[in-house]
Design an enzyme around this catalytic site. Structure first.
Site: not given
Ligand code: GLN
Length: 491
Positions: A78, A158, A182
């Site tokens: 990532k 994400s 995410s």
């Molecule tokens: N969807 C959540 C956010 O936008 C979690 C994102 C994540 O875990 N990095 O904050």
């Protein structure tokens, strides 16, 4: 050659060890798959030369009878993990062409154990999002499509690039991070396995920070066993991160296939939401039945503060993000937009460098931390966080070993379909996952079934602190019963 990309990480590892396969062949097959899959936009940077070189070095080590637990295994990283000498952007324009002079602890441990880097995967900008649509490099397309439809679907976020890369068989596993879901949400959307370990299990050193008290790294993989193998290499104490726990890492793979007889599994009633699609209800019940037939005992439990988790998360996470992102000012990293004076330069750079969602988070975060509002919002959210954690502790103290819940309230959705008019619509995706980050607990998402349109659905298992092993044992029972979910190639 392409057949090599259908191997699981464990199968490839065993064949490499027996010298039935070389890392050079295995890596070449994956490089080719990555190139062919460009329509998915899963990778923001391909590193075929580095991969080829690393594979060659692995083959040399294997020939000498040496080699680590991941020797010769091609992985995707990532773009939130700093990789020495290799562009790292967190998929934000503000990091532009930032090339780190250091390697994150997690990735350095993967290379130490012999893994091969195929490239950097797409993600929501600074990991803020649930669909991979906030990336500066554009949306990722899921390898999955609804039956009889060509509508492009999101892979979740994400870590959407990592999820798509694993689901499309472009790599044997990928790193990801999880602040509010995410890893688990994109795993559920793409029929892959993703585990967010206990907060402190993996070092955060060298990972671009979003919300430091919630961020954790973890693997995304084709199978539970593969996730267990990867996590062992990624986890462990690190003096460079004071929040990283000084606790030895067990052999997670040994937990895969272990009996779950007698384990007490909590079914939290608050995770049964109004308006949840009946298919999600159904796979949840199915998961309960599978665990029961494997000898686990199911108990109804209550986590009464669950309904406050999402609002509290969307205060704590932006608060920490606004402070973490203060460092991007055009001076030290990436983008600089010239201005009249230094303040103007900061403003121009930040205005141009951050996308809409990131700006929204910085504004919310700054607001909830400001004098006069701190007590009303931030402090209150922290108190709610303690109550959420206590709910789980009370269940674990009462003898519950793990909890079973749905991973997401819906299956994957179309690109551009959600959150356009109201960002909260997107935030609601995280309803079952944020509680786990707020409480610092380990959580795994495992594919458990499909919806009426053929899209994968996942279940989540939540464990006691530092007991990832029980999650691997339980999720493998579900995997064995549900089977694997592999996307049909359209790209
Ligand atoms: N969807 C959540 C956010 O936008 C979690 C994102 C994540 O875990 N990095 O904050």
């Amino acid at each position: 050659m392409t057949e090599l990309t259908t191997l699981t990480l464990a199968e490839a590892r065993d064949r490499l060890r027996k010298k039935e396969l070389s890392s050079a062949e295995l890596t070449a097959a994956h490089i080719e798959a990555v190139e062919k899959a460009r329509p998915l936009n899963a990778f923001v940077l391909e590193t075929p030369e580095i991969a080829t070189q690393m594979a060659k070095a692995s083959d040399a080590r294997i020939a000498k009878g040496e080699g680590g637990p991941l020797e010769g295994i091609p992985l995707a990283i990532k773009d939130l993990f700093c990789t020495k000498g290799v562009r790292t952007t967190a998929c934000s324009h503000i990091l532009d062409n930032f090339v780190p002079t250091y390697e994150s602890t997690v990735t350095s441990q993967l290379w130490r154990d012999g893994a091969v880097m195929l490239g950097k995967t797409n993600n929501d900008e600074f990991a803020m999002g649930s669909s991979n649509e906030t990336s500066y490099f554009g949306a990722v397309q899921s390898p999955w499509r609804r039956e009889g439809s060509n509508t492009p679907l999101v892979p979740g976020g994400s870590s959407g690039g990592s999820a798509a890369a694993v689901a499309a068989q472009l790599c044997l596993g990928a790193t990801a991070t999880d602040t509010g879901g995410s890893i688990r949400q994109p795993a559920a959307f793409t029929g892959t396995v993703g585990i967010k370990p206990t907060y402190g299990r993996c070092s955060r050193w060298g990972i671009v920070a979003f919300a430091s008290s919630l961020d954790q790294a973890g693997p995304m993989a084709k199978t539970v066993r593969d996730a267990a193998i990867m996590l062992r290499s990624m986890a462990g104490p690190d003096a460079k991160d004071t929040t990283c726990a000084d606790i030895a890492v067990p052999d997670y793979e040994a937990a895969v296939g272990k009996s779950v007889k007698g384990l007490r599994i909590g079914i939290p009633k608050e995770y049964r939401m109004d308006g949840m699609p009946p298919e999600i209800e159904k796979i949840w019940q199915q998961g309960c039945d599978w665990l029961k037939s494997a000898g686990a005992e199911l108990v109804d439990v209550s986590l009464p503060h669950t309904k406050y988790a999402l609002p509290a998360y969307y205060i704590v996470a932006p608060a920490e993000a606004s402070s973490n992102l203060a460092r991007y000012d055009g001076v030290r990293y990436g983008l600089r937009v010239p201005g009249r004076d230094i303040s103007d330069m900061y403003e121009q750079t930040r205005a141009e460098g951050f996308g809409d969602e990131v700006r929204r988070r910085v504004m919310i975060g700054t607001y909830v931390l400001s004098a006069g509002y701190y007590d009303a919002y931030y402090l209150r959210a922290q108190k709610v966080r303690t109550l959420i954690k206590r709910d789980f502790e009370q269940c674990f103290d009462a003898g519950v070993h793990a909890m079973l819940t749905p991973a997401t309230p819906t299956a994957s959705f179309g690109v551009g379909e959600k959150g356009g008019a109201d960002p909260v619509e997107m935030y609601l995706n995280d309803i079952f996952t944020v509680t786990v980050n707020m409480a610092g607990l380990p959580g795994i998402a495992v594919p458990a079934g499909s919806d009426a349109q053929g899209l994968p659905l996942g279940l989540q298992l939540i464990g006691r602190p530092f007991d990832e092993e029980t999650l691997f044992s339980l999720s493998e029972v579900i995997e064995q019963a549900a089977g694997r979910f592999v996307a049909q190639r359209w790209w």
